[in-house]
Write a protein that holds these residues in place. Structure first.
Motif, PDB file in Angstrom:
ATOM      1  N   TYR A  32      38.485  35.918  54.610  1.00  0.00           N
ATOM      2  CA  TYR A  32      37.559  36.540  53.632  1.00  0.00           C
ATOM      3  C   TYR A  32      36.765  35.229  53.087  1.00  0.00           C
ATOM      4  O   TYR A  32      37.180  34.340  52.757  1.00  0.00           O
ATOM      5  CB  TYR A  32      38.251  37.333  52.490  1.00  0.00           C
ATOM      6  CG  TYR A  32      39.034  38.374  52.863  1.00  0.00           C
ATOM      7  CD1 TYR A  32      40.029  39.028  52.197  1.00  0.00           C
ATOM      8  CD2 TYR A  32      38.554  39.158  53.748  1.00  0.00           C
ATOM      9  CE1 TYR A  32      40.898  40.171  52.368  1.00  0.00           C
ATOM     10  CE2 TYR A  32      39.219  40.526  54.315  1.00  0.00           C
ATOM     11  CZ  TYR A  32      40.146  40.857  53.174  1.00  0.00           C
ATOM     12  OH  TYR A  32      41.143  41.960  53.884  1.00  0.00           O
ATOM     13  N   GLY A  99      45.740  40.072  52.801  1.00  0.00           N
ATOM     14  CA  GLY A  99      44.870  41.130  52.151  1.00  0.00           C
ATOM     15  C   GLY A  99      43.931  40.854  51.018  1.00  0.00           C
ATOM     16  O   GLY A  99      43.366  41.907  50.275  1.00  0.00           O
ATOM     17  N   GLY A 100      43.838  39.607  50.994  1.00  0.00           N
ATOM     18  CA  GLY A 100      42.912  38.821  49.872  1.00  0.00           C
ATOM     19  C   GLY A 100      43.521  39.096  48.545  1.00  0.00           C
ATOM     20  O   GLY A 100      42.769  38.805  47.616  1.00  0.00           O
ATOM     21  N   ALA A 101      44.889  39.372  48.525  1.00  0.00           N
ATOM     22  CA  ALA A 101      45.250  39.500  47.265  1.00  0.00           C
ATOM     23  C   ALA A 101      45.710  38.019  46.673  1.00  0.00           C
ATOM     24  O   ALA A 101      46.132  37.968  45.336  1.00  0.00           O
ATOM     25  CB  ALA A 101      46.726  40.204  47.126  1.00  0.00           C
ATOM     26  N   ASP A 102      45.920  37.162  47.400  1.00  0.00           N
ATOM     27  CA  ASP A 102      46.281  35.842  47.049  1.00  0.00           C
ATOM     28  C   ASP A 102      45.118  35.066  46.268  1.00  0.00           C
ATOM     29  O   ASP A 102      44.050  35.486  46.194  1.00  0.00           O
ATOM     30  CB  ASP A 102      46.529  34.839  48.337  1.00  0.00           C
ATOM     31  CG  ASP A 102      47.746  35.470  48.886  1.00  0.00           C
ATOM     32  OD1 ASP A 102      48.043  35.377  50.077  1.00  0.00           O
ATOM     33  OD2 ASP A 102      48.581  36.246  48.365  1.00  0.00           O
TER      34      ASP A 102
END
Lengths: 116, 117
Positions: A32, A99-102
């Motif tokens: 991302y 998932g882009g959560a990091d």
């Protein structure tokens, strides 16, 4: 491991001229990609992001960026600079597999100067 | 609505003292992130939480740094025995973290400027 390289710590353009801020990334998995803007004494504000789909993404304030996988680039452009665009700009990458959560990995930033 | 808030906005301390930096995320946001930004650099990831659980603390520089979010809302970043090299802007961000694979934007606070003398 991910990394972001922003070419040019300072970029100066004339008001009304094209703005081009360069960003290259390194990522072992599909990324991302983001551009953030930071005005003095304020928090970071998201300008635009690429997650999936169309590789040319449009953001706020007339900015856009194009994801080019073959060049591992995500350069930021604006056709006509305005005095209010003067700020610090950061390119960032996140691991899509997560998932882009990091957490985001940021470049060192480019200070955009607008000449009257 | 209210954004992410951080306090204090500025903190000056002497070397060796402990400091606690507070982050109040956007109401309802599940994820909370801490970053450190040195002068002339981009933000550097430190740690993040989902609810009260610390998911990743790989970015914390050493064991003098710790963070907690005991009730899944407000978070505190604590630096013990501060050193001059700890001087930086400390930024907090929160994210709604909806289900599925949709990316969730991180919303940043104004930061706390820490100066260690």
């Amino acid at each position: 491991a991910q990394s972001v390289t922003q070419l040019g710590s300072h970029v100066s353009v004339s008001e009304g001229a094209l703005v081009l801020l360069r960003c290259n990334y390194s990522s072992s998995v599909p990324p991302y990609l983001f551009w953030y803007v930071q005005y003095p004494n304020q928090g970071l504000q998201l300008l635009l992001k690429y997650t999936t789909g169309a590789t040319l993404v449009k953001g706020i304030n007339g900015f856009e960026a194009e994801f080019k996988k073959s060049e591992t680039s995500f350069h930021l452009t604006k056709p006509s600079a305005h005095m209010s665009d003067a700020a610090e700009y950061f390119c960032a990458v996140s691991d899509k597999a997560g998932g882009g959560a990091d957490g985001l990995t940021f470049g060192k930033g480019t200070h955009l100067i607008i000449q009257p | 609505g209210a954004g992410v808030s951080q306090s204090p906005r500025y903190k000056v301390t002497k070397r060796g003292q402990d400091v606690a930096l507070r982050c109040d995320p956007i109401s309802g946001h599940v994820s909370l992130y801490w970053y450190r930004q040195a002068l002339g650099q981009g933000p550097e990831f430190l740690t993040y939480f989902n609810y009260e659980a610390q998911q990743d603390k790989s970015g914390l520089p050493n064991d003098r740094f710790s963070a907690e979010r005991p009730e899944g809302s407000i978070s505190t970043l604590t630096i013990q025995r501060t050193e001059q090299r700890d001087s930086a802007m400390y930024r907090c961000a929160s994210s709604p973290r909806t289900s599925g694979r949709t990316y969730n934007e991180q919303f940043f606070g104004p930061g706390t400027r820490l100066t260690v003398l």
